[in-house]
Scaffold this active site. Structure first.
Site, PDB file in Angstrom:
ATOM      1  N   THR B  15       0.816  -1.221   0.000  1.00 58.00           N
ATOM      2  CA  THR B  15       0.000   0.000   0.000  1.00 58.00           C
ATOM      3  C   THR B  15       0.846   1.266   0.000  1.00 58.00           C
ATOM      4  O   THR B  15       0.310   2.376  -0.013  1.00 58.00           O
ATOM      5  CB  THR B  15      -0.927   0.021   1.233  1.00 58.00           C
ATOM      6  OG1 THR B  15      -0.113  -0.024   2.411  1.00 58.00           O
ATOM      7  CG2 THR B  15      -1.884  -1.159   1.224  1.00 58.00           C
ATOM      8  N   VAL B  18       6.056   3.073  -3.105  1.00 58.00           N
ATOM      9  CA  VAL B  18       6.855   2.211  -3.985  1.00 58.00           C
ATOM     10  C   VAL B  18       6.095   0.921  -4.301  1.00 58.00           C
ATOM     11  O   VAL B  18       6.086   0.467  -5.452  1.00 58.00           O
ATOM     12  CB  VAL B  18       8.218   1.883  -3.330  1.00 58.00           C
ATOM     13  CG1 VAL B  18       9.001   0.863  -4.164  1.00 58.00           C
ATOM     14  CG2 VAL B  18       9.049   3.160  -3.165  1.00 58.00           C
ATOM     15  N   SER B  44      -2.494  -1.343   7.526  1.00 55.49           N
ATOM     16  CA  SER B  44      -3.028  -1.230   6.162  1.00 55.49           C
ATOM     17  C   SER B  44      -3.677  -2.528   5.675  1.00 55.49           C
ATOM     18  O   SER B  44      -4.255  -2.558   4.579  1.00 55.49           O
ATOM     19  CB  SER B  44      -1.919  -0.824   5.191  1.00 55.49           C
ATOM     20  OG  SER B  44      -1.390   0.429   5.555  1.00 55.49           O
ATOM     21  N   CYS B 132      17.482   5.270  -3.985  1.00 56.06           N
ATOM     22  CA  CYS B 132      17.047   5.929  -5.220  1.00 56.06           C
ATOM     23  C   CYS B 132      18.087   6.885  -5.792  1.00 56.06           C
ATOM     24  O   CYS B 132      18.379   6.872  -6.987  1.00 56.06           O
ATOM     25  CB  CYS B 132      15.741   6.680  -4.978  1.00 56.06           C
ATOM     26  SG  CYS B 132      15.740   7.672  -3.471  1.00 56.06           S
ATOM     27  N   HIS B 252      13.974  12.738  -8.891  1.00 57.42           N
ATOM     28  CA  HIS B 252      15.158  13.297  -8.236  1.00 57.42           C
ATOM     29  C   HIS B 252      16.073  13.889  -9.314  1.00 57.42           C
ATOM     30  O   HIS B 252      16.320  13.251 -10.343  1.00 57.42           O
ATOM     31  CB  HIS B 252      15.955  12.209  -7.518  1.00 57.42           C
ATOM     32  CG  HIS B 252      15.311  11.688  -6.268  1.00 57.42           C
ATOM     33  ND1 HIS B 252      14.178  12.228  -5.712  1.00 57.42           N
ATOM     34  CD2 HIS B 252      15.696  10.675  -5.441  1.00 57.42           C
ATOM     35  CE1 HIS B 252      13.879  11.555  -4.599  1.00 57.42           C
ATOM     36  NE2 HIS B 252      14.770  10.613  -4.423  1.00 57.42           N
TER      37      HIS B 252
END
Lengths: 346, 346
Positions: B15, B18, B44, B132, B252
């Protein structure tokens, strides 16, 4: 004590983002003004502005506007400075020019008061105010240069849209609302008003400030390279810049790597910056305190933090420098120079 | 042609920002799935999610969830990976972990498929997906390292809030609207949800991503330093990072200075990047074209531009690297590894 002499002062570009700040500072600092002239392009002439409770009508700037003017503060673009500053000088004014027109002219001092105020005395009518992103960089690095010498500087900027003028501020706010509302964005000003291609600034980062030069750098980047060397008075310093516009309204941030000529102690650096004129050290990782654009906005100082040793190079230091680009980066630096001329000059 | 084997796949953190992208990519790529398990925290669990037109109920992830699972994709935070990945391995699953939990573990391969896909074959149950901001950096630099060798990297990042999760996205959008409406801003998540001090991200630049370490660097900065060396397989590379959160939702950006071990030609660099897998060269100053977060968002590639020689150092190069932090920076890199395991592995 002798009575303070009063000066006839002209502000050229009075209706612009920087001009507005200059007028506010002249009032706030109670600058010794005899007569104030607010000048602009023909387009903005007729605008009414308040100064110390009195209404002024902005007039179109022409060569004849400068009759009797003793101090002229220019921030209406390089072309206007090129066209009109020589006339102001002819009429006997000292010009403090906030544009790029004269900065690299060898006869024009390029002045950041905390760094090289003595250069003012060498002027031949015009004193140049450096680029906003350069001012905060050299103000923070000067005390370190004096102690250790600087071999190289690598800087990446996070620049506010106000550096591109009032219309760029409007554009960021308008675009931001359009994105939030799920509407189409139609960029109109940024990155460079006079160039054909526009990019969205809302929720984006644009790696172009001013026009590209033949060497692949933008003019803003080359300004930082050239002006930094001139102000720090050392052509041997290697300077590399990447200038980026981000969705911030006021306050430029800079990620700076500096390599000293000599060994340094981090505690020493902190003490030097804590004592440096016009600089505020904000460096408390444990307390999550470091300079922020939102906190620098509206303040005249240069804020420095995130000080840390480079992990690979013993003489390398990383730091984060933030300042209000319209104040120390433009209007306040110019008014500081004007105050020196009017009040402090030997 | 033999029939494609189908795999039992689990997505842990289904959920999250990512996890949502991973599920989307598994569907879009038509990943060879036998049975799909969507797992999350107790909080979740019960959420309904669609996959290929079928509704799935998200279940709470427990050690027993991994019975029969062959490939498990983790992106629910380091603590969850530490607690559950060993159980998944015990049950025979290969784990692709998108958190910081195992990245620097010498027994865990740290993989960017375009750089070191062969390392997957050395896994002992867990393969780590890098941070990332590291992924896009090494994907762009790998072809240049191969040709010239890399001596040092100095990177300043311009990171999107989605890197801090869905709640950080909500926070940026909510704060932005508050600022536009002239209301008070009450920061709640950024810079680090678990730390006491919060800062406004709307119209700001925050030079803190993750917690500060003893050496004055943040964990995000140290991740870039350590992971870059591990992935590029050269501990001698000097890496310095300054990681900054800016008001961008997806994508980014990175301002990168790289110094090669050998001389280089700029045209060569452009050709190498134009041919590099997973990399798109966007480098046309005259046409004002360069990578932009808004244009990289939603795309799997790493975009590179603003290529220019350092003015002082003959072996220095500046570049601007942009990628979607949730795709190549996280979900897509993980699914690429999963595809290698399921389909391409020798």
């Amino acid at each position: 004590m002798s009575q303070q002499k009063l000066f006839n002062v002209a502000v050229v570009g009075a209706t612009g983002a920087v001009g507005e700040q200059i007028i506010g500072l002249l009032e706030k600092r109670d600058f010794p003004i005899a007569e104030l002239k607010l000048l602009s392009s023909a387009r903005s002439a007729g605008t009414k502005l308040m100064f110390k409770g009195k209404e002024y009508t902005v007039e179109e700037a022409t060569p004849e506007s400068f009759k009797g003017v003793e101090i002229a503060l220019f921030s209406a673009g390089g072309d206007v400075s090129k066209a009109l500053a020589p006339h102001a000088v002819e009429h006997g004014a000292v010009c403090i020019d906030n544009t790029n027109a004269y900065r690299m002219d060898p006869d024009t001092p390029l002045v950041v008061p905390e760094v090289n105020i003595d250069k003012v005395n060498e002027h031949k009518g015009i004193i140049a105010n450096p680029n906003c992103s350069t001012i905060q960089l050299v103000a923070a690095l000067k005390p370190l240069q004096e102690r250790y010498g600087i071999a190289r500087i690598i800087v990446s900027t996070y620049q506010a849209v106000s550096g591109a003028g009032s219309r760029a501020i409007d554009e960021l706010l308008r675009q931001t609302r359009e994105v939030l509302d799920g509407n189409e964005v139609d960029p109109d000003i940024l990155p460079v008003g006079s160039l054909p291609v526009k990019h969205q600034i809302a929720f984006n980062a644009i790696p172009q400030i001013d026009k590209f030069q033949e060497n692949g750098y933008t003019l803003e980047e080359m300004k930082m390279v050239r002006e930094t060397k001139k102000i720090l008075d050392d052509e041997s310093i290697d300077v590399t810049a990447t200038c980026v516009r981000i969705p911030v309204v006021y306050g430029h941030s800079e990620s700076v790597y500096v390599e000293f000529k000599n060994d340094y102690e981090l505690e020493d650096v902190k003490n030097l910056l804590a004592d440096a004129p016009g600089v505020v050290l904000v460096d408390d990782p444990a307390g999550q305190r470091y300079p922020l654009a939102t906190e620098a906005a509206g303040k005249p100082e240069v804020f420095v933090g995130r000080l840390r040793r480079d992990l690979g190079h013993a003489r390398g230091l990383n730091l984060w420098i933030v300042s209000d680009n319209l104040l120390k980066g433009a209007a306040w630096n110019a008014v500081q120079i004007a105050e020196y001329i009017a009040i402090e000059k030997p």
